[in-house]
Design an enzyme around this catalytic site. Structure first.
Site, short mmCIF file in Angstrom:
data_model
loop_
_atom_site.label_atom_id
_atom_site.label_comp_id
_atom_site.label_asym_id
_atom_site.label_seq_id
_atom_site.Cartn_x
_atom_site.Cartn_y
_atom_site.Cartn_z
N GLN A 125 -3.83 -2.09 9.54
CA GLN A 125 -2.82 -1.33 10.18
C GLN A 125 -2.16 -1.81 11.46
OE1 GLN A 125 -1.22 0.66 8.47
NE2 GLN A 125 -2.31 2.45 7.77
N PHE A 165 0.76 -1.23 -0.13
CA PHE A 165 0.10 -0.07 0.12
C PHE A 165 0.71 1.18 -0.16
CE2 PHE A 165 -2.78 3.15 1.47
CZ PHE A 165 -4.15 2.95 1.02
N GLY A 187 -14.36 -7.63 4.02
CA GLY A 187 -14.40 -7.14 5.01
C GLY A 187 -15.31 -5.79 5.01
N ASP A 188 -14.91 -4.84 4.07
CA ASP A 188 -15.33 -3.57 3.82
C ASP A 188 -16.84 -3.66 3.87
OD1 ASP A 188 -12.77 -2.47 4.22
OD2 ASP A 188 -12.42 -2.50 2.21
N PRO A 228 -15.66 -17.81 5.63
CA PRO A 228 -16.97 -18.70 5.22
C PRO A 228 -17.84 -19.08 6.32
CG PRO A 228 -14.79 -19.74 5.12
CD PRO A 228 -14.72 -18.39 5.51
N ASN A 256 -11.30 -9.27 11.94
CA ASN A 256 -11.52 -10.78 11.38
C ASN A 256 -10.99 -11.66 12.56
OD1 ASN A 256 -8.72 -11.12 10.99
ND2 ASN A 256 -9.11 -10.68 8.79
#
Length: 328
Positions: A173, A116, A256-257, A226, A195
């Protein structure tokens, strides 16, 4: 409910490797890895955690407030988000840097290796939440999602000072931030998103046990891939929410977003936590079926039909009273 979504806004460069990363690693030489993956595909898509979350909320019929830093190259992206219902009036535009870039390669097992480039995101630490709240007549919740670490700390501290409830979402992060900063981000959060792997990392870096972590947050929401999602609150049994079946798996970037977008939408509508997670699971499924975090369409009848199939007619009726998908 006025929800400010703070975090990264980026362009995603998504590549596909036709194999398994694990097959290319030599166990005895992991201390000096030097690999190059020849990829079969490159997709350039709109992304960034905060932008993906805000997009998903807007597709469900809300008007989220996107707060982040971008470059002068953001004009087309801004138009796209605004057209879909995202409030972009609190975005900071850098005079020096390009909008951030996310470069990610996914293998056949949906494992990912990513880099990133922060670009303009490094200037997000200059953003004050006060003017955002004043413009809107107040804020009901601030989501602090992955961003420039100094910006995440600033937004968290300002939310505490101003008495605005905040949701902590340190996820991407966590690898970079030390335990002291993670504790600062998480302590006092109304909601903590992660998660299951990230949850373990939070506990390892902060030194907090499972019980100690629940002492410090209101509601902990953990996605399980899943297996769906789990919701935990101090003194109450865990609530497991099953996943929504997918039509196929294409790319996990932004899943996830999308879950967070659905969950926060449910909160904005005042729905029970189970419904919030169910909306999150189904929204995430739509992303999994496409390449890119904002390439899906939510259509009212189709979304509710799939919701009813996954969670039952009564649950769908409860959600139908609120959801207003962007694509009719």
């Amino acid at each position: 409910m006025r929800i400010a979504v703070t975090g990264s806004i980026a362009t995603d460069h998504l590549m596909t490797f036709p194999g398994r990363f694990g097959d290319q690693l030599i166990a005895e030489q992991l201390d000096r890895v030097s690999l190059s993956f020849l990829v079969d595909d490159l997709q350039i898509r709109r992304g960034g955690c905060a932008a993906n979350i805000a997009f998903g909320m807007a597709c469900l019929g809300l008007t989220p407030i996107l707060v982040g830093a971008v470059g002068a190259d953001f004009a087309d992206y801004r138009s796209w988000l605004t057209r879909h219902g995202v409030d972009c009036d609190s975005i900071y535009v850098s005079e020096l840097h390009h909008t951030a870039r996310f470069l990610c390669t996914t293998d056949d097992d949906h494992n990912q290796i990513a880099s990133f480039y922060t670009g303009a995101m490094a200037e997000a630490r200059e953003i004050e939440l006060g003017p955002v709240a004043e413009r809107l007549g107040g804020l009901d919740l601030v989501l602090v999602s992955p961003n420039d670490p100094a910006a995440m700390l600033r937004h968290t501290d300002e939310a505490r000072t101003r008495g605005i409830p905040f949701a902590a979402d340190p996820s991407q992060q966590l690898a970079r931030m030390p335990g002291e900063e993670i504790r600062q981000l998480v302590d006092g959060a109304a909601y903590l998103f992660s998660n299951d792997y990230e949850l373990g990392l939070i506990q390892q870096k902060t030194g907090w046990s499972d019980g100690e972590l629940l002492d410090r947050v209101g509601i902990r929401v953990t996605t399980l891939g899943p297996k769906g999602a789990r919701i935990d609150r101090k003194g109450e049994p865990s609530l497991h929410v099953s996943p929504a079946p997918e039509a196929g798996k294409v790319d996990p970037t932004g899943v996830g977003d999308a879950f967070r977008a659905g969950f926060l939408s449910g909160l904005a509508w005042g729905l029970p936590l189970e419904r919030c997670a169910q909306i999150g699971n189904l929204t995430a499924t739509h992303v999994l079926e496409r390449t890119g975090g904002q390439e899906y369409e939510l259509r009212q009848s189709g979304f509710l039909d799939r919701f009813a199939s996954a969670y039952g007619g009564d649950a769908a009726d409860e959600v139908a009273a609120h959801v207003r998908c962007h694509h009719a």
